[in-house]
Design a protein around this motif. Structure first.
Motif, PDB file in Angstrom:
ATOM      1  N   THR A   7     -22.467 -48.562  18.724  1.00 45.25           N
ATOM      2  CA  THR A   7     -22.493 -47.093  18.983  1.00 45.25           C
ATOM      3  C   THR A   7     -23.267 -46.316  17.922  1.00 45.25           C
ATOM      4  O   THR A   7     -24.078 -45.165  18.324  1.00 45.25           O
ATOM      5  N   GLU A   8     -23.476 -46.786  16.633  1.00 46.92           N
ATOM      6  CA  GLU A   8     -24.060 -46.002  15.829  1.00 46.92           C
ATOM      7  C   GLU A   8     -25.739 -45.758  16.442  1.00 46.92           C
ATOM      8  O   GLU A   8     -26.259 -44.642  15.995  1.00 46.92           O
ATOM      9  N   PHE A   9     -26.231 -46.488  17.213  1.00 45.91           N
ATOM     10  CA  PHE A   9     -27.498 -46.227  17.559  1.00 45.91           C
ATOM     11  C   PHE A   9     -27.547 -45.436  18.657  1.00 45.91           C
ATOM     12  O   PHE A   9     -29.079 -45.371  19.127  1.00 45.91           O
ATOM     13  N   ALA A  66     -21.225 -38.194  13.482  1.00 47.04           N
ATOM     14  CA  ALA A  66     -21.994 -38.171  12.034  1.00 47.04           C
ATOM     15  C   ALA A  66     -21.749 -37.172  11.137  1.00 47.04           C
ATOM     16  O   ALA A  66     -21.746 -36.055  11.415  1.00 47.04           O
ATOM     17  N   LEU A  67     -21.354 -37.642   9.926  1.00 51.49           N
ATOM     18  CA  LEU A  67     -21.361 -37.102   8.755  1.00 51.49           C
ATOM     19  C   LEU A  67     -22.138 -36.420   7.952  1.00 51.49           C
ATOM     20  O   LEU A  67     -22.538 -35.486   7.740  1.00 51.49           O
ATOM     21  N   ASP A  68     -23.487 -37.356   7.947  1.00 55.38           N
ATOM     22  CA  ASP A  68     -24.585 -36.825   6.996  1.00 55.38           C
ATOM     23  C   ASP A  68     -25.728 -36.402   7.893  1.00 55.38           C
ATOM     24  O   ASP A  68     -27.005 -36.205   7.430  1.00 55.38           O
ATOM     25  N   ASP A  69     -25.779 -36.097   9.376  1.00 52.06           N
ATOM     26  CA  ASP A  69     -26.936 -35.838  10.034  1.00 52.06           C
ATOM     27  C   ASP A  69     -26.316 -35.260  11.321  1.00 52.06           C
ATOM     28  O   ASP A  69     -26.140 -35.730  12.302  1.00 52.06           O
ATOM     29  N   SER A  70     -26.130 -33.798  11.454  1.00 52.53           N
ATOM     30  CA  SER A  70     -25.861 -33.151  12.411  1.00 52.53           C
ATOM     31  C   SER A  70     -26.751 -32.980  13.744  1.00 52.53           C
ATOM     32  O   SER A  70     -26.258 -32.977  14.679  1.00 52.53           O
ATOM     33  N   THR A  71     -27.956 -33.570  13.367  1.00 54.23           N
ATOM     34  CA  THR A  71     -28.929 -33.654  14.624  1.00 54.23           C
ATOM     35  C   THR A  71     -29.114 -35.298  14.517  1.00 54.23           C
ATOM     36  O   THR A  71     -30.394 -35.789  14.460  1.00 54.23           O
ATOM     37  N   TYR A  72     -28.036 -36.047  14.693  1.00 53.47           N
ATOM     38  CA  TYR A  72     -28.255 -37.753  14.766  1.00 53.47           C
ATOM     39  C   TYR A  72     -29.262 -38.072  15.748  1.00 53.47           C
ATOM     40  O   TYR A  72     -29.451 -37.693  16.783  1.00 53.47           O
ATOM     41  N   THR A 119     -26.885 -47.652   8.894  1.00 58.81           N
ATOM     42  CA  THR A 119     -27.629 -46.635   7.911  1.00 58.81           C
ATOM     43  C   THR A 119     -26.743 -45.403   7.670  1.00 58.81           C
ATOM     44  O   THR A 119     -26.906 -44.448   6.971  1.00 58.81           O
ATOM     45  N   HIS A 120     -25.534 -45.169   8.451  1.00 54.92           N
ATOM     46  CA  HIS A 120     -24.573 -43.978   8.267  1.00 54.92           C
ATOM     47  C   HIS A 120     -23.400 -44.600   7.570  1.00 54.92           C
ATOM     48  O   HIS A 120     -22.708 -45.820   8.031  1.00 54.92           O
ATOM     49  N   GLN A 121     -22.880 -43.813   6.707  1.00 55.29           N
ATOM     50  CA  GLN A 121     -21.712 -44.494   5.783  1.00 55.29           C
ATOM     51  C   GLN A 121     -20.353 -44.637   6.691  1.00 55.29           C
ATOM     52  O   GLN A 121     -19.756 -45.607   6.478  1.00 55.29           O
ATOM     53  N   GLU A 122     -20.139 -43.511   7.685  1.00 58.39           N
ATOM     54  CA  GLU A 122     -19.044 -44.000   8.423  1.00 58.39           C
ATOM     55  C   GLU A 122     -18.714 -45.313   9.266  1.00 58.39           C
ATOM     56  O   GLU A 122     -17.820 -45.558   9.673  1.00 58.39           O
ATOM     57  N   ASP A 158     -10.092 -38.679   9.006  1.00 59.45           N
ATOM     58  CA  ASP A 158     -10.405 -39.377   7.625  1.00 59.45           C
ATOM     59  C   ASP A 158     -11.289 -40.477   7.786  1.00 59.45           C
ATOM     60  O   ASP A 158     -11.198 -41.670   7.704  1.00 59.45           O
ATOM     61  N   ILE A 159     -12.716 -39.834   8.465  1.00 59.54           N
ATOM     62  CA  ILE A 159     -13.801 -40.995   8.720  1.00 59.54           C
ATOM     63  C   ILE A 159     -13.994 -42.022   7.754  1.00 59.54           C
ATOM     64  O   ILE A 159     -14.052 -43.232   7.930  1.00 59.54           O
ATOM     65  N   MET A 160     -13.839 -41.534   6.492  1.00 56.44           N
ATOM     66  CA  MET A 160     -14.458 -42.773   5.360  1.00 56.44           C
ATOM     67  C   MET A 160     -12.898 -43.264   4.814  1.00 56.44           C
ATOM     68  O   MET A 160     -13.178 -43.983   3.720  1.00 56.44           O
ATOM     69  N   MET A 161     -12.078 -43.124   5.436  1.00 50.48           N
ATOM     70  CA  MET A 161     -10.664 -43.911   4.897  1.00 50.48           C
ATOM     71  C   MET A 161     -10.558 -43.527   3.612  1.00 50.48           C
ATOM     72  O   MET A 161     -10.209 -44.526   2.698  1.00 50.48           O
ATOM     73  N   THR A 162     -10.320 -42.204   3.135  1.00 53.18           N
ATOM     74  CA  THR A 162      -9.980 -41.938   1.740  1.00 53.18           C
ATOM     75  C   THR A 162      -8.820 -41.836   1.370  1.00 53.18           C
ATOM     76  O   THR A 162      -8.429 -41.954   0.070  1.00 53.18           O
ATOM     77  N   THR A 163      -7.760 -41.624   2.468  1.00 54.53           N
ATOM     78  CA  THR A 163      -6.255 -41.392   2.347  1.00 54.53           C
ATOM     79  C   THR A 163      -5.566 -42.357   2.676  1.00 54.53           C
ATOM     80  O   THR A 163      -5.271 -42.390   4.331  1.00 54.53           O
ATOM     81  N   ASP A 164      -4.738 -43.196   2.061  1.00 58.37           N
ATOM     82  CA  ASP A 164      -3.775 -44.190   2.601  1.00 58.37           C
ATOM     83  C   ASP A 164      -2.569 -43.538   2.790  1.00 58.37           C
ATOM     84  O   ASP A 164      -1.977 -43.030   1.994  1.00 58.37           O
ATOM     85  N   LEU A 165      -2.324 -43.525   4.201  1.00 59.99           N
ATOM     86  CA  LEU A 165      -0.979 -42.914   4.700  1.00 59.99           C
ATOM     87  C   LEU A 165       0.393 -43.644   4.937  1.00 59.99           C
ATOM     88  O   LEU A 165       1.307 -43.266   5.344  1.00 59.99           O
ATOM     89  N   LYS A 166       0.223 -44.934   4.531  1.00 59.78           N
ATOM     90  CA  LYS A 166       1.471 -45.759   4.744  1.00 59.78           C
ATOM     91  C   LYS A 166       2.759 -45.315   4.296  1.00 59.78           C
ATOM     92  O   LYS A 166       3.739 -45.453   4.976  1.00 59.78           O
ATOM     93  N   ASP A 167       2.543 -44.731   3.041  1.00 61.80           N
ATOM     94  CA  ASP A 167       3.921 -44.315   2.578  1.00 61.80           C
ATOM     95  C   ASP A 167       4.345 -42.928   2.822  1.00 61.80           C
ATOM     96  O   ASP A 167       5.588 -42.445   2.942  1.00 61.80           O
ATOM     97  N   LYS A 168       3.232 -42.103   3.451  1.00 58.19           N
ATOM     98  CA  LYS A 168       3.641 -40.729   3.972  1.00 58.19           C
ATOM     99  C   LYS A 168       4.047 -40.779   5.394  1.00 58.19           C
ATOM    100  O   LYS A 168       4.949 -40.078   6.142  1.00 58.19           O
ATOM    101  N   LEU A 169       3.646 -42.017   6.138  1.00 56.68           N
ATOM    102  CA  LEU A 169       4.044 -42.085   7.610  1.00 56.68           C
ATOM    103  C   LEU A 169       4.588 -43.349   7.649  1.00 56.68           C
ATOM    104  O   LEU A 169       4.075 -44.017   8.526  1.00 56.68           O
ATOM    105  N   PRO A 170       5.842 -43.691   7.042  1.00 61.41           N
ATOM    106  CA  PRO A 170       6.380 -44.967   7.217  1.00 61.41           C
ATOM    107  C   PRO A 170       6.711 -45.564   8.674  1.00 61.41           C
ATOM    108  O   PRO A 170       6.574 -46.571   9.116  1.00 61.41           O
ATOM    109  N   ALA A 171       7.214 -44.435   9.605  1.00 60.24           N
ATOM    110  CA  ALA A 171       7.363 -44.724  10.750  1.00 60.24           C
ATOM    111  C   ALA A 171       6.485 -45.075  11.733  1.00 60.24           C
ATOM    112  O   ALA A 171       6.405 -46.058  12.481  1.00 60.24           O
ATOM    113  N   LYS A 172       5.301 -44.283  11.496  1.00 61.84           N
ATOM    114  CA  LYS A 172       4.047 -44.694  12.432  1.00 61.84           C
ATOM    115  C   LYS A 172       3.686 -45.911  11.926  1.00 61.84           C
ATOM    116  O   LYS A 172       3.162 -46.644  12.877  1.00 61.84           O
TER     117      LYS A 172
END
Length: 661
Positions: free
Chosen positions: A285-287, A296-302, A512-515, A614-628
């Motif tokens: 998909t990246e291509f 895309a996070l780093d290139d609005s004109t991908y 080539t794209h971080q996401e 949270d495309i870059m997976m910076t926040t772990d929600l397992k403790d905030k959303l245990p039911a999910k």
């Protein structure tokens, strides 16, 4: 001083190994005759000759493994080899392993009707707790006395006609040392070649049990191609995992997850359209620019590398998030063609690889579809032919068949490494389908967008400067080749009566794209379904789709009128919030809605992420959303237990609840 006779030594080794080949072939014939009632309906002289020719591959591997000690002892150039005890040891190193192999092969002739597969390490697990095996063996030896007699005759012949083959020793000169080193080196290379199954120069991996399918007309005939020593050797260390027991009753399991798909309702009009499945190497998909406008996070004109694909997608059906179920090509084949996920080990190289499976070919044969698979590599490359045969595709077109077609340039169109160039092979694919009776279901696997990242010289000026990485020019070339394919296909009489599915085997490591480097982002591949007649919905739809969903979605749209097993969803009849995607890249992972769950191998939750926001997976929600997290974990457990139960039972049968009978 004894005169050195290397020629005599070599001839002795060759003669003794040739006797082993004869013994294996006789055992294969005995296996076939003992189980003739299971094979007589479809067996022809042509298919039997192909089976016995293919069997030589597997016999070569088994013989090299089981005779390696004998060969080494026979070739050692030392004075000890002249002693009587050493010659007897060398003789026993030949007789004993080959006698055991004869007994295993003939014994398997009797076991096969009960297990419906060759004896593997899995068999010992099945009977590990039985205490009456001695009595059972004794009864079967009496009932099959003729096989016991045959075993005695074969072992006697090996003892009677064995040729002494130890090296006669002479004082070594430097020339003799060089000659011995060269001879031993040659033997080592030949032995490795043989152990790999005679594919040393043509395949990227040694042959596996599942490769037997490429010599079989029916999946069950693969067991004739195989021999039991090979099946045992290749499955050592590959024991099936224990079936998880997350659910204690079949009803509880089915309430959470079932792979059963019911026949279409009577009111649904059957559409016996052709089905064409294009699996594009590394076409992530990246291509594709049109699939990245809002991602895309780093290139609005991908900038993408697929202008033809960008023009094609608006005419077809796709979804916001589309995922691969695996990271390697051979595991993509079961996912796309059979809706089988990778679960720990890939299906093709697992102990389940000879199981009866659902596929586009097996199901649509019920509607008298013609079936064929295409791949421009050598016909044993990557195991694709073997899996296609095992999945029920009647015909296979590879490099061999391409080179016989006078409309093309044969080996001149070979890329020098992997396969026929995509442009030429896709043209061949389009034209060959015009020679097939309708309706048909076919698949093709392309190869040009792959290391070593080459394109035809005639396109160097056109595509050489594309992108950041060398792969990008290959993606550009493959995209162009796809456009040429559809241009040709659109002129064929079958075009408007066809459903096309286009996807990648897996994403690319050359991101080539971080996401696309995160665990959640790494699995994005396009999945595009196109109906030239316009009957199927078009455009970008909400929710997700995975490779496992391709089979049930297409069969559902066709109005398929039988129950069947597939591990994915029909995305056209499943609500977006109920869809999911699964992969097992080192650990089990699952997407549901906006969330991405990771667990360890035992399905214990290790992370939960909002992969959409949270495309870059910076926040772990397992403790905030245990039911999910628990909800997703439950679905994952249901999928995994259902998979292992059905694979262990080797069943694609349908059921209301509980294990198949």
């Amino acid at each position: 001083m004894t005169i050195n006779q290397p020629a005599r030594t070599a001839s002795g080794i060759i003669f003794n190994i040739a006797m082993a080949y004869v013994a294996y072939s006789v055992c294969r014939l005995a296996f076939l005759l003992e189980n003739w009632d299971l094979y007589s309906v479809s067996m022809t002289l042509e298919s039997s000759m192909k089976i016995f020719r293919g069997g030589i591959w597997f016999d070569t591997s088994a013989i090299c493994y089981t005779n390696i000690l004998y060969i080494v002892l026979a070739m050692l150039p030392f004075s000890t080899t002249q002693r009587k005890w050493y010659r007897n040891l060398t003789r026993m190193a030949y007789i004993i392993p080959n006698a055991i192999c004869i007994l295993l092969n003939l014994g398997d002739s009797v076991y096969y009707p009960f297990g419906h597969h060759r004896i593997t390490t899995r068999t010992f697990n099945e009977f590990g707790n039985e205490d009456n095996l001695g009595r059972i063996f004794g009864i079967e030896i009496i009932n099959h006395w003729y096989l016991a007699v045959l075993a005695i005759v074969l072992i006697w012949a090996m003892c009677r006609f064995y040729r002494p083959s130890t090296m006669h020793f002479t004082r070594h000169t430097w020339k003799k040392w060089i000659a011995d080193i060269v001879a031993i080196s040659v033997v080592v290379v030949v032995a490795i070649w043989g152990m790999r199954g005679a594919t040393f120069f043509t395949s990227t991996r040694p042959i596996a049990v599942s490769n037997a399918h490429q010599f079989a007309k029916r999946p069950s005939e693969a067991n004739i191609v195989l021999n039991t020593p090979f099946s045992l050797i290749r499955t050592i260390g590959k024991r099936p995992p224990l079936i998880p027991e997350y659910f204690t009753s079949a009803k509880d399991l089915d309430d959470v997850y079932t792979p059963l798909h019911r026949a279409a309702a009577d009111s649904v009009t059957q559409k016996k359209k052709n089905v064409v499945i294009l699996i594009i190497e590394s076409f992530a998909t990246e291509f594709i620019g049109s699939l990245n406008n809002n991602r895309a996070l780093d290139d609005s004109t991908y900038r993408g590398y697929t202008p033809w694909m960008d023009s094609f997608i608006p005419k077809a059906l796709t979804f916001e998030h589309t995922f691969a179920n695996t990271g390697v090509s051979i595991d993509a084949m079961p996912a796309i063609l059979s809706s089988i996920p990778k679960m720990g080990h890939g299906f093709f190289l697992s102990p389940y690889s000879l199981n009866h499976i659902t596929s586009f070919a097996t199901e649509l044969k019920n509607w008298d579809y013609h079936t064929a698979f295409f791949h421009g590599g050598t016909n044993d490359s990557m195991g694709f032919q073997a899996f296609a045969r095992g999945a029920g595709f009647e015909e296979y077109y590879g490099m061999d068949e391409y080179c016989l077609d006078s409309r093309f340039n044969g080996k001149d169109d070979f890329d020098g490494t992997w396969a026929i160039w995509d442009e030429e092979f896709l043209q061949y694919y389009a034209l060959k389908m015009s020679e097939m009776p309708q309706p048909f279901v076919t698949g093709v696997f392309t190869a040009s967008s792959h290391h070593p990242f080459a394109i035809p010289e005639k396109y160097n000026d056109r595509f050489l400067d594309e992108g950041i990485h060398q792969l990008h020019k290959c993606i550009r070339y493959t995209d162009y080749s796809l456009g040429r394919f559809f241009e040709t296909a659109s002129k064929q009489p079958w075009y408007t009566n066809t459903i096309f599915v286009l996807t990648a085997d897996h994403s690319s490591s050359k991101t080539t794209h971080q996401e696309y480097k995160t665990d959640a982002g790494d699995n994005h591949v396009p999945i595009v379904i196109f109906d030239p007649s316009g009957e199927m919905p078009r455009g970008m739809h909400s929710g997700m789709m995975q490779q496992l969903d391709i089979l049930p979605t297409v069969l559902g749209w066709l109005g398929y009128d039988r129950d069947y097993i597939a591990f994915g969803n029909d995305v056209l009849t499943t609500r977006p919030e109920e869809r999911w995607s699964f992969n097992y890249n080192l650990v089990p992972q699952m997407y549901i809605g906006d969330y991405f769950l990771q667990t360890d191998a035992d399905c214990n939750i290790t992370g939960l992420y909002d992969y959409v926001n949270d495309i870059m997976m910076t926040t772990d929600l397992k403790d905030k959303l245990p039911a999910k997290a628990s909800e997703m974990q439950l679905k994952m457990k249901g999928l995994m237990q259902s998979y292992y139960e059905r694979m262990d039972a080797d069943s694609v049968k349908v059921r209301q609840a509980g294990l198949p009978e």
